[in-house]
Structures are given as structure tokens and as C-alpha cells.
Design an enzyme around this catalytic site. Structure first.
Site, PDB file in Angstrom:
ATOM      1  CB  SER A 128      -0.978  -0.055   1.181  1.00 37.35           C
ATOM      2  OG  SER A 128      -1.988   0.927   1.063  1.00 37.35           O
ATOM      3  CG  ASP A 199      -6.991  -2.618  -2.964  1.00 36.83           C
ATOM      4  OD1 ASP A 199      -7.592  -1.897  -2.143  1.00 36.83           O
ATOM      5  OD2 ASP A 199      -5.784  -2.857  -2.893  1.00 36.83           O
ATOM      6  CG  HIS A 232      -5.858  -2.471   0.767  1.00 37.75           C
ATOM      7  ND1 HIS A 232      -5.209  -2.002  -0.348  1.00 37.75           N
ATOM      8  CD2 HIS A 232      -5.239  -1.888   1.829  1.00 37.75           C
ATOM      9  CE1 HIS A 232      -4.246  -1.165   0.012  1.00 37.75           C
ATOM     10  NE2 HIS A 232      -4.241  -1.090   1.333  1.00 37.75           N
TER      11      HIS A 232
END
Length: 252
Positions: A128, A199, A232
């Protein structure tokens, strides 16, 4: 003003403020030490959680360094303070880039790698926001300097970005194409990007756009993997593929 003088404990000093980084966690190699990778966590996380995951990977010859980002107010969270590698007000190609924060974190990572023995292969990976710093570091390596113009001090052999995006994507192509040496470095650096199709935090198309921006800038040794039905977070199959990708590129 010099980012190259920052240390693991004191953070990176800038003209405007001192950035205090959190605790760094180290996973020592279980076999012969052949490579060192700095791995960067995502927004609000810390180095400990990734150190625990990386310790269990079948990569006995890699030393993992897992730093913790500074705690700062984050615009995308309404100013709530949490661990973040740089300030981000919104995930948008039109939003302003926090060059000071990007450079400070990239310098912190490079400083962690700069004390490794000369024969050790060096890499950066992240998840991320950590992946964003890994990709930004790749562009600094190619250019041979940070965004502020100070020299980039280490030679990178691999970059991994999971669920991330490329900061400063709008300008990277011009910066790389303007230098033969930058183009050579960009073409030689192996990069693995992966993204979950579902995501909900960093949309899949951000990963795709980052891949295309890097490719257009001359990063030719780059792969982009999509994981169907994944959000995610990482899954064991993905980490297995990270291991399989790393082994030949680092000569392990």
C-alpha cells in the site's frame, strides 16, 4: 539540508522539521546472508506485523529490515494522526505530492540499506503506502537523486509493490528520458507489482496506471499481477509468487 545524514533512530532532518521514524524490526537470515530487503508497511501499521510474516517465508538467505513510519496527521483520514510514510490528502493523480515526506522516507530506507556489506544485494518492497515509497525509491535510483536533488546512495536490485501506486507519476517519464544513465538504470531494475481486483482502498486501476507509467518511463523489467476476488490484503499464493520472483533475480 541533507537527508543522507539521517539515522535509524533520529529520523531524517529537513529544513522545516525533524521527522521521527518509529521502531525498526530486523529478521535475520536463517542461512547465508546474500540479500537485504527493506519492507515497508501500509498506512496505520508498523514494522512488527510484516516482520512476523516475512520471517516465515522460505527465503533463508534474505535479511529483512522492517522500519516503522513516523506518526503524523493524515489528510485522507481527516487529519487523524497515524503512522504514514508521507502526507496524502487524496488518492488522485491530480492531488499534490508531498515531496518532502517522500524524500525523507526514501532517504530513511536508503540509509538502512547503505550500511549493508558491499557484496549483499539490496531491494525494497512494500504494501500500500509502503509500496508507494518502494516505487518512488525506484525512480530515485534510476535518476540517481531524490526529488530534492540530493544523490541517491545505494544500488537497487529488486523492487516489490503490493497494492500500491506510483507517486509523482505525471513527471517520471520526462525525468528518466532526459538522461541516458537514468534510462539504463530504469531498464535494468526488476520490479514486481501485484494488485487485488477487488481492492476497496487502493483501486486496481491505480496499480494498472502505475505499471503503465513506469513502463512508459523505461522500466522494462516490470511485471504486473492481478489477483481475482482479492481486496486490500495479501494471500499465501501471492507471497509464494513473490518468493519465486525474488529467487532468480537476486541469485539466491
Amino acid at each position: 539540508m541533507s537527508y543522507s545524514n539521517s539515522s535509524m533512530g533520529s529520523g531524517s532532518r529537513t529544513a522545516r522539521r525533524t521527522i521521527e521514524f518509529g521502531r525498526t524490526y530486523v529478521v535475520k537470515p536463517k542461512g547465508k546472508h546474500q540479500a537485504t530487503i527493506v519492507w515497508l508497511h501500509g498506512l496505520g501499521d508498523n514494522g512488527s506485523s510484516w516482520a512476523q510474516l516475512l520471517e516465515n517465508l522460505p527465503l533463508p538467505n534474505i535479511k529483512w529490515i522492517c522500519p516503522t513510519a513516523p506518526t503524523r496527521p493524515v489528510g485522507i483520514l481527516g487529519g487523524f494522526p497515524c503512522t504514514a510514510w508521507f502526507e496524502v490528502g487524496e488518492l488522485s493523480e491530480d492531488g499534490p505530492d508531498d515531496f518532502e515526506g517522500l524524500d525523507a522516507s526514501a532517504a530513511h530506507v536508503a540509509n538502512l540499506l547503505s550500511t549493508e556489506p558491499a557484496d549483499i544485494k539490496l531491494g525494497i518492497g512494500g504494501f500500500s503506502m509502503g509500496a508507494a515509497i518502494a516505487l518512488y525509491s525506484a525512480t530515485c535510483f534510476a535518476q540517481g537523486k531524490y526529488g530534492n536533488g540530493y544523490p541517491y546512495p545505494v544500488y537497487l536490485r529488486a523492487i516489490i509493490g503490493l497494492r500500491g501506486w506510483l507517486p509523482c507519476a505525471r513527471s517520471v517519464r520526462n525525468k528518466i528520458e532526459g538522461s541516458h544513465e537514468a534510462a539504463r538504470r530504469a531498464a535494468s531494475l526488476p520490479i514486481l507489482l501485484s494488485h487485488g481486483q477487488c481492492d476497496e482502498v487502493v483501486p486496481h486501476n491505480y496499480g494498472e496506471r502505475s505499471y503503465h507509467a513506469l513502463s512508459l518511463a523505461g522500466f522494462r523489467n516490470i511485471a504486473f499481477k492481478t489477483y481475482e476476488g482479492i481486496g486490500h490484503y495479501t494471500v499465501p499464493k501471492e507471497m509464494d509468487e513473490v518468493c519465486n520472483w525474488l529467487n532468480p533475480r537476486l541469485g539466491l
